[in-house]
Design a protein around this motif. Structure first.
Motif, PDB file in Angstrom:
ATOM      1  N   UNK A  43       0.891  -1.673  -0.266  1.00 61.40           N
ATOM      2  CA  UNK A  43       0.020  -0.166   0.299  1.00 61.40           C
ATOM      3  C   UNK A  43       0.523   1.467  -0.344  1.00 61.40           C
ATOM      4  N   UNK A  44       1.914   1.632   0.559  1.00 59.06           N
ATOM      5  CA  UNK A  44       2.812   2.499   0.601  1.00 59.06           C
ATOM      6  C   UNK A  44       3.743   2.272   0.046  1.00 59.06           C
ATOM      7  N   UNK A  45       3.784   1.596  -0.954  1.00 67.18           N
ATOM      8  CA  UNK A  45       5.115   1.714  -2.019  1.00 67.18           C
ATOM      9  C   UNK A  45       4.936   2.431  -3.512  1.00 67.18           C
ATOM     10  N   UNK A  46       6.250   3.583  -3.409  1.00 64.97           N
ATOM     11  CA  UNK A  46       5.940   4.429  -4.190  1.00 64.97           C
ATOM     12  C   UNK A  46       5.360   3.966  -5.586  1.00 64.97           C
ATOM     13  N   UNK A  47       6.220   2.445  -6.256  1.00 69.68           N
ATOM     14  CA  UNK A  47       5.046   2.080  -7.617  1.00 69.68           C
ATOM     15  C   UNK A  47       3.700   1.594  -7.321  1.00 69.68           C
ATOM     16  N   UNK A  48       2.446   2.551  -7.992  1.00 74.12           N
ATOM     17  CA  UNK A  48       1.625   2.703  -7.449  1.00 74.12           C
ATOM     18  C   UNK A  48       0.434   2.193  -8.983  1.00 74.12           C
ATOM     19  N   UNK A  49      -0.015   0.869  -9.716  1.00 71.51           N
ATOM     20  CA  UNK A  49       0.086   1.047 -10.993  1.00 71.51           C
ATOM     21  C   UNK A  49      -2.350   1.415 -10.762  1.00 71.51           C
ATOM     22  N   UNK A  50      -2.485   2.037  -9.762  1.00 72.78           N
ATOM     23  CA  UNK A  50      -3.660   2.949  -9.677  1.00 72.78           C
ATOM     24  C   UNK A  50      -3.919   3.996 -10.396  1.00 72.78           C
ATOM     25  N   UNK A  51      -2.646   4.840 -11.059  1.00 78.24           N
ATOM     26  CA  UNK A  51      -1.837   5.391 -12.291  1.00 78.24           C
ATOM     27  C   UNK A  51      -2.763   5.039 -13.119  1.00 78.24           C
ATOM     28  N   UNK A  52      -2.344   4.159 -14.070  1.00 78.80           N
ATOM     29  CA  UNK A  52      -2.828   2.729 -15.144  1.00 78.80           C
ATOM     30  C   UNK A  52      -4.848   3.355 -14.649  1.00 78.80           C
ATOM     31  N   UNK A  53      -5.336   3.537 -13.707  1.00 80.16           N
ATOM     32  CA  UNK A  53      -7.077   3.791 -13.612  1.00 80.16           C
ATOM     33  C   UNK A  53      -7.505   4.779 -13.580  1.00 80.16           C
ATOM     34  N   UNK A  54      -6.553   5.396 -12.960  1.00 83.95           N
ATOM     35  CA  UNK A  54      -6.402   6.923 -13.140  1.00 83.95           C
ATOM     36  C   UNK A  54      -6.030   7.761 -14.754  1.00 83.95           C
ATOM     37  N   UNK A  55      -5.685   6.611 -15.337  1.00 87.74           N
ATOM     38  CA  UNK A  55      -5.315   7.877 -16.871  1.00 87.74           C
ATOM     39  C   UNK A  55      -6.668   6.960 -17.335  1.00 87.74           C
ATOM     40  N   UNK A  56      -6.953   5.517 -17.008  1.00 92.45           N
ATOM     41  CA  UNK A  56      -8.136   5.179 -18.213  1.00 92.45           C
ATOM     42  C   UNK A  56      -9.347   5.555 -18.367  1.00 92.45           C
ATOM     43  N   UNK A  57      -9.781   6.063 -17.142  1.00 96.52           N
ATOM     44  CA  UNK A  57     -10.764   7.438 -16.302  1.00 96.52           C
ATOM     45  C   UNK A  57     -10.692   8.037 -16.458  1.00 96.52           C
ATOM     46  N   UNK A  58      -9.727   9.052 -17.230  1.00 95.76           N
ATOM     47  CA  UNK A  58      -9.481  10.887 -17.319  1.00 95.76           C
ATOM     48  C   UNK A  58      -9.906  10.286 -19.365  1.00 95.76           C
ATOM     49  N   UNK A  59      -9.276   9.180 -19.764  1.00 92.83           N
ATOM     50  CA  UNK A  59      -9.243   9.282 -21.459  1.00 92.83           C
ATOM     51  C   UNK A  59     -11.406   8.841 -21.819  1.00 92.83           C
ATOM     52  N   UNK A  60     -11.579   8.213 -20.623  1.00 92.17           N
ATOM     53  CA  UNK A  60     -12.808   8.019 -20.555  1.00 92.17           C
ATOM     54  C   UNK A  60     -13.533   9.238 -20.581  1.00 92.17           C
ATOM     55  N   UNK A  61     -13.555   9.458 -19.032  1.00 90.34           N
ATOM     56  CA  UNK A  61     -14.255  10.616 -19.156  1.00 90.34           C
ATOM     57  C   UNK A  61     -14.331  11.758 -20.335  1.00 90.34           C
ATOM     58  N   UNK A  62     -13.289  11.749 -21.165  1.00 95.44           N
ATOM     59  CA  UNK A  62     -13.019  13.030 -21.909  1.00 95.44           C
ATOM     60  C   UNK A  62     -14.168  12.858 -22.771  1.00 95.44           C
TER      61      UNK A  62
END
Length: 382
Positions: free
Chosen positions: A20-39
């Motif tokens: 949970x506290x490791x700097x490598x966090x692939x929630x960034x992939x989900x955040x990007x996918x979600x941002x593009x869908x919202x656009x």
């Protein structure tokens, strides 16, 4: 119908998770996918699911003994004394459950992107789940278990007889990919990164030019700490244009680490979102100029996962689709994620003009980077 671009994605990418506290966090992939869908710039028919890479495909680069060690580690059956020999169970690369399966999916995602482009299903393909450029033949390193880019390059060589140009703009040197093809004249690597004087992995000096038949096909431009947009873009554009003209590849593979940004907690560069708009724009232009459009892009580093990475990686897809995004970010995206973010999410695509205090050594840094650039490209011009 042929798509001009395809987006490789699965929610299972989030299974590549150290803690949970490791700097490598692939929630960034989900955040990007979600941002593009919202656009409304990413449709379902443009998304393709990654496959899991086979052991034979992973073994194009990695030792079978190492692959077995990763499998055993993910099952909890690898002794810690053995794990340390493979770079597993370290502070950077802790062991987690089913780590082989999670890693093989990221590799398979990049191979899925490669096949889409090389078989003509699309001109461009993006796998932001990939870009794990520090993985070595028999060792994990720097958050990277399997090196999807190296595997993809060897796969393209063997399956499609392709000459590959690999361009890496992560703030950390793309060491694993460079060393994998250091003696190979059919693979050219270009890495623009923060100098290794104070930053992992400490390699990527200008004198690392390749070995044997591969001599002259490895290019490194280590830039100074606190480098800003103007100098970063000059180094990137000049080196990319000269190297691609020299090498004339069949396909470009770009690694798009987003950790050169000023906000990134692990690096010391002062790049803004302007550069993350420029990076894919040039790659897109040169792919069409030299490779009939063949361009595969992967993710990479990026440790401000909330404020930086989704905006930076969205730019790659927007560029592939010839779309422009300016002004405000979608309000619904901000609302959806703000409660989970430990930082206030940005409201706009671009950074504010006063992102940071003026840097007193700006001219000195710019001149030093120009000199480094000249020396790194010396072998082309002489």
């Amino acid at each position: 119908m042929k798509n001009d671009s395809l987006f490789v994605y699965s929610s299972d990418y989030l299974n590549y998770k150290f803690s949970d506290n490791h700097p490598f966090n692939h929630i960034r992939v989900q955040l990007t996918h979600d941002l593009l869908k919202e656009l409304s710039v990413l449709s379902e028919d443009e998304i393709i699911s990654p496959r899991i890479a086979s052991d034979d495909e992973i073994a194009l680069i990695h030792d079978p003994a190492y692959i077995k060690a990763v499998k055993d580690a993910g099952k909890g059956t690898l002794a810690s004394s053995v794990a340390s020999n493979y770079g597993l169970g370290t502070e950077d690369t802790p062991i987690f459950s089913n780590m082989h399966e999670a890693s093989a999916l990221l590799v398979g995602g990049t191979l899925t992107a490669v096949d889409a482009v090389m078989t003509g299903k699309a001109k461009h393909a993006l796998n932001i789940g990939g870009g794990l450029h520090h993985g070595f033949r028999g060792k994990a390193s720097g958050f990277c278990i399997y090196n999807d880019s190296s595997i993809a390059i060897e796969y393209m060589k063997q399956k499609y007889d392709a000459r590959v140009l690999y361009v890496d703009t992560d703030a950390h040197h793309g060491d694993g990919v460079q060393w994998a093809f250091y003696d190979d004249p059919n693979v050219c690597t270009l890495s623009i990164h923060e100098t290794g004087r104070y930053l992992f992995p400490g390699t990527g000096n200008i004198n690392e030019k390749g070995h044997g038949k591969g001599y002259g096909f490895s290019f490194n431009v280590p830039i100074d700490a606190f480098t800003e947009d103007e100098s970063f873009q000059e180094v990137y554009e000049t080196s990319f244009r000269k190297v691609i003209e020299f090498f004339k590849p069949d396909i470009i593979l770009t690694q798009n680490g987003a950790d050169a940004h000023y906000y990134d907690p692990l690096t010391h560069l002062s790049v803004s979102m302007n550069s993350f708009e420029f990076i894919p724009k040039l790659a897109h232009e040169l792919a069409h100029e030299y490779c009939d459009g063949k361009w595969v892009a992967v993710g990479g580093g990026g440790y401000d996962v909330w404020r930086v990475v989704p905006r930076a990686w969205s730019r790659i897809w927007l560029e592939m689709k010839n779309k422009i995004a300016t002004g405000a970010l979608p309000g619904k995206w901000i609302e959806r994620w703000q409660s989970l973010s430990p930082l206030e999410l940005p409201k706009t695509w671009h950074d504010p003009e006063d992102l940071y205090e003026p840097i007193p050594r700006k001219n000195e840094i710019t001149e030093k980077n120009k000199l480094t650039l000249e020396r790194s490209l010396y072998q082309i011009s002489h």
